[in-house]
Design an enzyme around this catalytic site. Structure first.
Site, PDB file in Angstrom:
ATOM      1  N   PHE A 148       8.950  14.649  59.502  1.00  0.00           N
ATOM      2  CA  PHE A 148       8.612  16.064  59.689  1.00  0.00           C
ATOM      3  C   PHE A 148       9.499  16.873  58.750  1.00  0.00           C
ATOM      4  CE2 PHE A 148       9.143  20.315  61.343  1.00  0.00           C
ATOM      5  CZ  PHE A 148       7.832  20.699  61.528  1.00  0.00           C
ATOM      6  N   ASP A 233      16.929  15.416  53.888  1.00  0.00           N
ATOM      7  CA  ASP A 233      16.512  16.603  54.639  1.00  0.00           C
ATOM      8  C   ASP A 233      17.419  16.715  55.861  1.00  0.00           C
ATOM      9  OD1 ASP A 233      15.378  18.463  56.328  1.00  0.00           O
ATOM     10  OD2 ASP A 233      13.316  17.812  55.985  1.00  0.00           O
ATOM     11  N   LYS A 262      17.888  26.213  58.968  1.00  0.00           N
ATOM     12  CA  LYS A 262      18.105  26.461  60.389  1.00  0.00           C
ATOM     13  C   LYS A 262      19.483  27.030  60.690  1.00  0.00           C
ATOM     14  CE  LYS A 262      14.430  23.493  62.122  1.00  0.00           C
ATOM     15  NZ  LYS A 262      13.475  24.599  62.312  1.00  0.00           N
TER      16      LYS A 262
END
Length: 407
Positions: A148, A233, A262
């Site tokens: 994801f 990531d 984030k």
């Protein structure tokens, strides 16, 4: 925190208004959050909840961290946006601090995590053509099953989640899938046209899936030997979440490229970044990539303070110690409504026994008991509290989970 007084609040009407006027791209739990402080939030009717989601790790430092709010408020009174058409006095210091934290030369600032991934893809392809010598238009990137990395059209094109893919093609070519956690499969998939390997060191959306010991070290060795970029990531796993600054640190590995987001914005505003050395990130030329808001002074001021909070390593140590405590408590549930748990620092995936119910049902029952979690992939709930959580608060949450499983 003392909740603000509320008069004639009707959460049902608030939810109905959202459902009527907001596109249905999410299926939120039925709670209307109005205030937050630290690890606790309060809904529109004054009920308090322990936040064990942290906005998918965007709130690693908790709701309303005083130092982050102070940095944002001070910058709001000075300057919020210039675009990259001009220099601003906050971007340079932020980039220098983040580059030092990562042990890299350059930072390319963006806004969202998906933008960071898209940027990383462009950088990898440009590096493949301009440095490695891959023929134009033939560069490939190896990705892992179960990944994801966001929801843009390019990214969902190399997802294997039908919900993310179906109805959104045609997709961008150039991606090769291998099983997650299988370094030998990566090695076998590499060709002279391979520009990069793009993986999450720990797969978050998949349910906090942790690869076998030695996987990241093997990926690093293979990519270095084969002249292929290793892109990590770390948008969810990085910045203290797993008890180290980056999840790659768990194996002493430094990738060629970090993708961050984030928590980098302190839970206040979107901020993401691609971080790499000059021989990689230097391939991008003026005009080839950009963002009006990327690197804006407000985000840079907050991001600089985020890096300062991480620089001492105290939050990472706290997450590691509390993660051991969390893992021990969750292990008690295996065989009692839980089939498996996976824990890395203050990040856990908990697989719910189908005899108990679905992950969504357990999340809804925990909501009724004052605990916020979120389900993923049917049977799994994720636990990711702010790093400032206390052991006693984790214990209380586990006790609520025990009650829900027993019921």
């Amino acid at each position: 925190m003392t909740p603000s007084p509320r008069v004639d609040v009707d959460s049902r009407r608030i939810i109905e208004a959202e459902e009527q006027h907001v596109a249905h791209n999410y299926h939120p739990l039925p709670v209307v959050i109005a205030e937050g402080e630290g690890v606790w939030v309060t809904d529109a009717e004054g009920k308090r909840y322990l936040d064990l989601l942290s906005a998918y790790s965007a709130l690693n430092f908790g709701h309303g961290h005083p130092a982050l709010l102070a940095a944002a408020r001070a910058q709001l009174d000075r300057l919020t946006l210039t675009s990259r058409a001009y220099h601003n006095d906050r971007l340079g210091p932020f980039a220098a601090a983040l580059a030092e934290l990562c042990g890299k030369d350059l930072v390319l600032p963006m806004n969202t995590g998906a933008e960071a991934v898209e940027t990383g893809i462009k950088v990898a392809r440009a590096w493949g053509y301009r440095v490695k010598g891959i023929p134009e238009g033939q560069a490939t990137i190896i990705v892992a099953d179960g990944n994801f990395h966001g929801r843009t059209t390019t990214i969902v094109g190399f997802s294997d989640d039908p919900q993310a893919r179906e109805g959104f093609g045609p997709f961008t070519p150039g991606f090769v899938h291998v099983p997650f956690g299988d370094a030998a499969a990566i090695e076998a998939a590499i060709t002279p046209h391979t520009a990069a390997v793009l993986i999450e060191p720990i797969q978050g959306e998949a349910g906090v899936v942790i690869p076998p010991d030695g996987y990241l070290r093997a990926v690093r060795e293979i990519t270095a030997r084969e002249n292929v970029l290793f892109i990590a990531d770390e948008i969810q796993s990085g910045l203290g979440r797993v008890g180290t600054t980056f999840a790659c640190d768990r194996e002493g590995v430094v990738p060629d490229v970090y993708l961050l987001g984030k928590a980098l914005g302190g839970g206040i505003l979107p901020l993401s970044a691609v971080v790499a050395d000059a021989d990689v990130l230097g391939v991008i030329r003026p005009g080839e990539h950009g963002s009006t808001f990327g690197g804006n002074p407000l985000a840079s001021a907050v991001g600089t303070k985020v890096v300062e909070l991480l620089a001492s390593g105290d939050l990472q140590k706290r997450a590691a110690a509390l993660g051991e405590h969390l893992e021990a408590r969750l292990a008690e549930l295996v065989g009692h409504g839980v089939t498996a748990v996976r824990v890395a620092g203050l990040w856990a995936g908990v697989d719910i026994d189908r005899a108990v119910g679905t992950g969504r049902q357990v999340a809804e029952q925990l909501l009724a008991r004052g605990v916020l979690v979120k389900d993923t992939h049917g049977q799994t709930i994720r636990i990711a509290p702010p790093l400032v959580v206390r052991a006693t608060e984790l214990d209380w949450a586990i006790e609520q989970l025990k009650v829900v499983l027993a019921d």
